[in-house]
Design a protein around this motif. Sequence first.
Motif, PDB file in Angstrom:
ATOM      1  N   LEU A 256       0.824  -1.201   0.000  1.00 36.17           N
ATOM      2  CA  LEU A 256       0.000   0.000   0.000  1.00 36.17           C
ATOM      3  C   LEU A 256       0.863   1.257   0.000  1.00 36.17           C
ATOM      4  CD1 LEU A 256      -2.802  -1.048   2.521  1.00 36.17           C
ATOM      5  CD2 LEU A 256      -3.096  -0.644   0.071  1.00 36.17           C
ATOM      6  N   SER A 257       1.906   1.256   0.805  1.00 35.39           N
ATOM      7  CA  SER A 257       2.791   2.424   0.890  1.00 35.39           C
ATOM      8  C   SER A 257       3.472   2.707  -0.443  1.00 35.39           C
ATOM      9  CB  SER A 257       3.846   2.210   1.977  1.00 35.39           C
ATOM     10  OG  SER A 257       3.262   2.251   3.255  1.00 35.39           O
ATOM     11  N   ILE A 258       3.923   1.635  -1.103  1.00 35.33           N
ATOM     12  CA  ILE A 258       4.593   1.816  -2.399  1.00 35.33           C
ATOM     13  C   ILE A 258       3.607   2.324  -3.448  1.00 35.33           C
ATOM     14  CG2 ILE A 258       5.714   0.580  -4.294  1.00 35.33           C
ATOM     15  CD1 ILE A 258       6.943  -1.263  -2.126  1.00 35.33           C
ATOM     16  N   ALA A 259       2.434   1.724  -3.492  1.00 27.71           N
ATOM     17  CA  ALA A 259       1.447   2.111  -4.495  1.00 27.71           C
ATOM     18  C   ALA A 259       0.958   3.541  -4.285  1.00 27.71           C
ATOM     19  CB  ALA A 259       0.260   1.150  -4.463  1.00 27.71           C
ATOM     20  N   LEU A 260       0.780   3.938  -3.017  1.00 30.39           N
ATOM     21  CA  LEU A 260       0.217   5.247  -2.708  1.00 30.39           C
ATOM     22  C   LEU A 260       1.276   6.324  -2.524  1.00 30.39           C
ATOM     23  CD1 LEU A 260      -2.449   4.018  -0.130  1.00 30.39           C
ATOM     24  CD2 LEU A 260      -2.875   4.754  -2.488  1.00 30.39           C
TER      25      LEU A 260
ATOM     26  N   VAL B  10      -4.646  -5.725   4.323  1.00 26.60           N
ATOM     27  CA  VAL B  10      -6.070  -5.611   4.058  1.00 26.60           C
ATOM     28  C   VAL B  10      -6.499  -6.713   3.088  1.00 26.60           C
ATOM     29  CG1 VAL B  10      -6.119  -3.146   4.531  1.00 26.60           C
ATOM     30  CG2 VAL B  10      -5.801  -3.939   2.174  1.00 26.60           C
ATOM     31  N   SER B  11      -7.741  -7.182   3.291  1.00 29.08           N
ATOM     32  CA  SER B  11      -8.242  -8.296   2.502  1.00 29.08           C
ATOM     33  C   SER B  11      -9.109  -7.858   1.336  1.00 29.08           C
ATOM     34  CB  SER B  11      -9.046  -9.244   3.392  1.00 29.08           C
ATOM     35  OG  SER B  11     -10.059  -8.518   4.080  1.00 29.08           O
TER      36      SER B  11
ATOM     37  N   ALA C 102      -7.718   2.806   6.400  1.00 25.78           N
ATOM     38  CA  ALA C 102      -8.535   3.743   5.624  1.00 25.78           C
ATOM     39  C   ALA C 102      -7.636   4.634   4.780  1.00 25.78           C
ATOM     40  CB  ALA C 102      -9.410   4.588   6.544  1.00 25.78           C
ATOM     41  N   LEU C 103      -8.102   4.938   3.584  1.00 24.82           N
ATOM     42  CA  LEU C 103      -7.426   5.855   2.672  1.00 24.82           C
ATOM     43  C   LEU C 103      -8.185   7.172   2.737  1.00 24.82           C
ATOM     44  CD1 LEU C 103      -5.357   6.402   0.400  1.00 24.82           C
ATOM     45  CD2 LEU C 103      -6.984   5.368  -1.202  1.00 24.82           C
ATOM     46  N   VAL C 104      -7.510   8.224   3.235  1.00 24.34           N
ATOM     47  CA  VAL C 104      -8.190   9.485   3.531  1.00 24.34           C
ATOM     48  C   VAL C 104      -7.393  10.656   2.963  1.00 24.34           C
ATOM     49  CG1 VAL C 104      -9.214   8.553   5.651  1.00 24.34           C
ATOM     50  CG2 VAL C 104      -7.011   9.758   5.761  1.00 24.34           C
ATOM     51  N   GLY C 105      -8.033  11.836   2.978  1.00 29.32           N
ATOM     52  CA  GLY C 105      -7.360  13.057   2.563  1.00 29.32           C
ATOM     53  C   GLY C 105      -6.381  13.537   3.620  1.00 29.32           C
ATOM     54  N   GLN C 106      -5.461  14.402   3.206  1.00 28.91           N
ATOM     55  CA  GLN C 106      -4.409  14.901   4.101  1.00 28.91           C
ATOM     56  C   GLN C 106      -4.980  15.623   5.317  1.00 28.91           C
ATOM     57  OE1 GLN C 106      -1.316  14.286   3.945  1.00 28.91           O
ATOM     58  NE2 GLN C 106      -0.552  14.121   1.842  1.00 28.91           N
ATOM     59  N   ASP C 107      -6.097  16.321   5.127  1.00 29.57           N
ATOM     60  CA  ASP C 107      -6.616  17.164   6.207  1.00 29.57           C
ATOM     61  C   ASP C 107      -7.635  16.455   7.099  1.00 29.57           C
ATOM     62  OD1 ASP C 107      -8.520  16.975   4.263  1.00 29.57           O
ATOM     63  OD2 ASP C 107      -8.967  19.123   4.133  1.00 29.57           O
ATOM     64  N   TYR C 108      -7.802  15.138   6.927  1.00 25.34           N
ATOM     65  CA  TYR C 108      -8.735  14.421   7.787  1.00 25.34           C
ATOM     66  C   TYR C 108      -8.220  14.402   9.220  1.00 25.34           C
ATOM     67  CZ  TYR C 108     -11.151  10.541  10.044  1.00 25.34           C
ATOM     68  OH  TYR C 108     -11.849   9.770  10.928  1.00 25.34           O
ATOM     69  N   SER C 109      -9.100  14.689  10.185  1.00 30.32           N
ATOM     70  CA  SER C 109      -8.740  14.705  11.597  1.00 30.32           C
ATOM     71  C   SER C 109      -9.004  13.332  12.211  1.00 30.32           C
ATOM     72  CB  SER C 109      -9.559  15.766  12.351  1.00 30.32           C
ATOM     73  OG  SER C 109      -9.285  17.051  11.855  1.00 30.32           O
ATOM     74  N   ARG C 110      -7.949  12.695  12.690  1.00 31.91           N
ATOM     75  CA  ARG C 110      -8.068  11.371  13.286  1.00 31.91           C
ATOM     76  C   ARG C 110      -9.034  11.384  14.465  1.00 31.91           C
ATOM     77  NH1 ARG C 110      -5.523   6.609  14.020  1.00 31.91           N
ATOM     78  NH2 ARG C 110      -3.867   7.039  12.499  1.00 31.91           N
TER      79      ARG C 110
ATOM     80  N   PHE D 187      -3.949   5.938   5.654  1.00 26.95           N
ATOM     81  CA  PHE D 187      -3.038   6.310   4.577  1.00 26.95           C
ATOM     82  C   PHE D 187      -3.535   7.639   4.035  1.00 26.95           C
ATOM     83  CE2 PHE D 187      -2.375   1.806   4.935  1.00 26.95           C
ATOM     84  CZ  PHE D 187      -1.022   1.641   4.663  1.00 26.95           C
ATOM     85  N   ARG D 188      -2.727   8.695   4.265  1.00 26.04           N
ATOM     86  CA  ARG D 188      -3.153  10.052   3.921  1.00 26.04           C
ATOM     87  C   ARG D 188      -2.600  10.449   2.550  1.00 26.04           C
ATOM     88  NH1 ARG D 188      -5.188  12.878   8.214  1.00 26.04           N
ATOM     89  NH2 ARG D 188      -4.858  12.001  10.309  1.00 26.04           N
ATOM     90  N   VAL D 189      -3.493  10.867   1.660  1.00 23.42           N
ATOM     91  CA  VAL D 189      -3.099  11.296   0.315  1.00 23.42           C
ATOM     92  C   VAL D 189      -3.800  12.612   0.004  1.00 23.42           C
ATOM     93  CG1 VAL D 189      -2.674   8.952  -0.551  1.00 23.42           C
ATOM     94  CG2 VAL D 189      -4.972   9.927  -0.698  1.00 23.42           C
ATOM     95  N   SER D 190      -3.364  13.277  -1.058  1.00 21.51           N
ATOM     96  CA  SER D 190      -3.967  14.567  -1.397  1.00 21.51           C
ATOM     97  C   SER D 190      -5.405  14.401  -1.863  1.00 21.51           C
ATOM     98  CB  SER D 190      -3.140  15.268  -2.480  1.00 21.51           C
ATOM     99  OG  SER D 190      -3.027  14.442  -3.626  1.00 21.51           O
ATOM    100  N   ASP D 191      -5.704  13.274  -2.537  1.00 24.01           N
ATOM    101  CA  ASP D 191      -7.055  13.028  -3.044  1.00 24.01           C
ATOM    102  C   ASP D 191      -7.319  11.527  -3.002  1.00 24.01           C
ATOM    103  OD1 ASP D 191      -9.456  12.903  -4.400  1.00 24.01           O
ATOM    104  OD2 ASP D 191      -8.574  13.217  -6.380  1.00 24.01           O
TER     105      ASP D 191
END
Length: 477
Positions: free
Chosen positions: A10-14, A26-27, A66-74, A82-86
């Motif tokens: 996941l880290s490499i792909a994202l 993840v399954s 979960a794959l979320v946006g950078q500004d998501y508050s935990r 996994f935080r990404v721009s989009d």
Amino acid sequence: MNPRWSSSELSIALGVDPDGGADVAVSGVSIDTRTLQPGDLFVALKDVRDGHEFVSAAFKAGAGAALVGQDYSRQASDGVLFRVSDPLAGLVALGRAARDRLSSDARVIGVTGSAGKTGTKEMLRAALSRLGVTHASEKSYNNHWGVPLTLARMPADTQFGVFEIGMNHADEIRPLTKMVRPHAAIITTVEAVHLEHFPSVAEIADAKGEIFEGLLPGGSAIIKYDNPFAGRLKAIAEACGAKPVTFGFDANADVRGLDFRPSDDGCDMAVELAGETLSVHLAMPGRHIAENALAVAAALYSIGADVGGAMAALSDLAPPGGRGARSKLYVGGGEALLIDESYNANPASMKAALATLGAVPRQKYVRRIAVLGDMLELGSDAPVLHTDLKSAVDAADVDLVFACGPHMKGLYDALPATKKGGYSLTSPPLEAALASHLRAGDVVMIKASNGTRLGAVVAALKTRFGTEQFEKDGPAA
């Protein structure tokens, strides 16, 4: 749990490190907490609702990450993020990585067309599953999030991948087919659909032809021979470096259907390809279904699969709900037949469904009833395209028509009084009117675009007339 993605994958792909711990696998991949399975990666897409509102609910349901946006508050109950721009771009990246990790021996097929996409995809799924590990789109997951989601869910050991790719605007298929990178791409047909977004059917053909741009070198473009735009599609395919392979009942098609014979339990035909002739039985009735099966045979041949062994699976493949599924209804001490075509409709598929209704033998089902709802996304041509269905109603020798929707009113008004069963602007009043007319020995076919909501009429008839009891136990005494 059978891991679909490890934390490092996941880290490499994202292109990001996990937030909240690195030891996770993840399954599966999910975008909906209502269907999420324990161990899934939840992707917080922003669509009708912002998926970030459901991240904590996803973890409570057992999400592995979960794959979320950078500004998501935990939140306190959240797990690995996994935080990404989009998140949608992240899902696309994950889909591309899934495609990249397939074995070089794996084969991938893309499917598009104005009608028959989902049915053809399901035929391919069934056929290829006879030959090896097969992964295919769920439902009609064929858009900008459905295609990358289907890719991201694909197991690494997949031998055959089947991807439905849809559109209602130009330039929608192009990025999706370049993600899928198929070895063979099918265009089932090109017809007058989505006309509110296109000035001509020729431009619809061009938009469908975008699927050939993603073909791998030496790939095959599967094209319906007797479609008016076959020459245009062949030129697009050749410009992309693809090999055109045509299918149909015409004598000049590369993969040719012969001796089509409808029957009570589907249809039969011979398939001629590469100097060989195969006998094929389909559990789904209709000449249009047989044409789609020829496209399947062409794709199987193009990827070097065992065509005969794979096509044998179609003898057991029944049509799904909303797409031609048949049920028996218990009516007045006897039997009526319900044909459910309520999921989608356009002029081509509507005519095909009416032709299939007309092929039901009167020896068993004496009276033919068509329940027809509006076809959507036809633009300014909608009124005439609905009224023009009268010739198909006449050709099918339909006895009674029930109509629903503002555009279908034009067809209803054009019918003689003897064929008019009832009209309603919306679907709810139609069920009572239809039920009051239904009797033993009827065959009733219900067809409309999904937005017309005729699926509710199908469900109401099944409830009222005890479909399951009749099918399992026979008529009540």
